[in-house]
Design a protein around this motif. Structure first.
Motif, mmCIF file in Angstrom:
data_model
loop_
_atom_site.group_PDB
_atom_site.id
_atom_site.type_symbol
_atom_site.label_atom_id
_atom_site.label_comp_id
_atom_site.label_asym_id
_atom_site.label_seq_id
_atom_site.Cartn_x
_atom_site.Cartn_y
_atom_site.Cartn_z
ATOM 1 N N PRO A 124 144.111 74.196 -24.260
ATOM 2 C CA PRO A 124 142.617 75.228 -23.811
ATOM 3 C C PRO A 124 142.113 76.099 -23.246
ATOM 4 O O PRO A 124 142.697 76.787 -22.832
ATOM 5 N N VAL A 125 140.833 76.202 -22.382
ATOM 6 C CA VAL A 125 140.602 77.932 -22.139
ATOM 7 C C VAL A 125 140.822 77.655 -20.477
ATOM 8 O O VAL A 125 140.703 76.858 -19.657
ATOM 9 N N PRO A 126 141.451 78.547 -20.420
ATOM 10 C CA PRO A 126 142.047 78.549 -18.756
ATOM 11 C C PRO A 126 141.130 79.080 -17.712
ATOM 12 O O PRO A 126 139.636 79.187 -18.135
ATOM 13 N N ASP A 127 141.422 77.889 -16.791
ATOM 14 C CA ASP A 127 140.113 77.966 -15.619
ATOM 15 C C ASP A 127 139.810 79.249 -15.415
ATOM 16 O O ASP A 127 138.532 79.732 -14.607
ATOM 17 N N ALA A 128 140.705 80.515 -15.317
ATOM 18 C CA ALA A 128 139.898 81.679 -15.035
ATOM 19 C C ALA A 128 139.478 82.325 -15.184
ATOM 20 O O ALA A 128 138.345 82.244 -15.068
ATOM 21 N N ALA A 129 139.501 82.451 -16.939
ATOM 22 C CA ALA A 129 138.108 82.126 -18.262
ATOM 23 C C ALA A 129 136.671 81.411 -17.466
ATOM 24 O O ALA A 129 135.553 81.910 -17.286
ATOM 25 N N LYS A 130 136.631 80.056 -17.613
ATOM 26 C CA LYS A 130 135.596 79.742 -16.888
ATOM 27 C C LYS A 130 135.383 79.817 -15.709
ATOM 28 O O LYS A 130 133.640 79.992 -15.592
ATOM 29 N N LEU A 131 136.096 80.225 -15.133
ATOM 30 C CA LEU A 131 135.647 81.376 -13.624
ATOM 31 C C LEU A 131 135.138 82.352 -13.954
ATOM 32 O O LEU A 131 133.179 82.418 -13.435
ATOM 33 N N VAL A 132 134.656 83.324 -14.685
ATOM 34 C CA VAL A 132 134.177 84.803 -14.621
ATOM 35 C C VAL A 132 132.695 84.349 -15.282
ATOM 36 O O VAL A 132 132.294 85.344 -15.330
ATOM 37 N N PHE A 133 132.892 83.616 -16.355
ATOM 38 C CA PHE A 133 131.662 82.733 -16.624
ATOM 39 C C PHE A 133 130.907 82.153 -17.030
ATOM 40 O O PHE A 133 129.497 81.738 -16.717
ATOM 41 N N TYR A 134 131.441 81.524 -15.520
ATOM 42 C CA TYR A 134 130.452 80.763 -14.651
ATOM 43 C C TYR A 134 129.315 81.366 -13.666
ATOM 44 O O TYR A 134 128.112 81.079 -14.044
#
Length: 193
Positions: free
Chosen positions: A28-38
């Motif tokens: 799964p895509v880590p939430d850390a990556a999701k946060l910086v792209f949000y």
């Protein structure tokens, strides 16, 4: 509680990127990556640039040393996601998991050089107490750490103190060991951009 905001609101190109990441990593895509792209305009772009410079920019500290600093700061902050992510990354960077585990278990008896031990001790005090004294800084310098190395360590500390708090506020999902290993491989190959 994990905030649902990390599951929506991405551009089509970012959604495509996440799909590619999942396909190639099989994780799964880590939430850390999701946060910086949000919200890249508000937080993500600046955070990626600052963190990349702190972790991969020119420094007398090795990449492995800086990843260990990130893991140690995360441990002091008790941030489960970041402990897992940077323990895995430091372990791969050093090619020495027992050394990383020893530092996180007991810094005083861990098999590390005294300049790194003194720096980690100072970072731990800064996180726990919110301040360090001139005597603390003299102790670090007396251990053979240069003023520039202190600045570099403080940059790592700043980046991960912020990331730890966001990880906990958003309730980042703790990955499997395979997920952390995959993320570590990516961070060592490409950095934080």
């Amino acid at each position: 509680m994990r905030l649902d905001v990390l599951n929506r609101g991405y551009s089509p190109s970012t959604k495509l990127l996440f799909t590619v990441i999942r396909l190639f990593s099989r994780q799964p895509v880590p939430d850390a990556a999701k946060l910086v792209f949000y919200r890249p305009d508000f937080y993500g772009s600046r955070a990626k640039e600052f963190t990349h410079e702190a972790m991969r920019g020119p420094s007398a500290w090795s990449v492995a040393d800086r990843e260990l600093m990130a893991a140690y700061v995360s441990k002091v902050n008790e941030s489960a996601f970041c402990i897992g992510a940077h323990t895995a990354t430091a372990s791969q960077a050093y090619q020495d998991t027992p050394r990383v585990v020893a530092v996180l278990d007991d810094l005083d008896s861990a098999p590390v050089e005294e300049p790194l031990r003194a720096t980690l001790r100072m970072l731990g005090k800064l996180i726990a107490a919110g301040t360090v004294s001139s005597a603390d800084m003299r102790e670090v310098l007396a251990a053979g750490v240069t003023p520039r190395q202190v600045e570099d360590a403080l940059a790592v500390c700043t980046a991960f103190n912020t990331t730890n708090r966001l990880a906990d506020a958003f309730g980042f999902e703790v990955l499997s060991p395979e997920g952390f290993a995959s993320g570590a491989k990516y961070l060592l190959k490409r950095g934080y951009r």
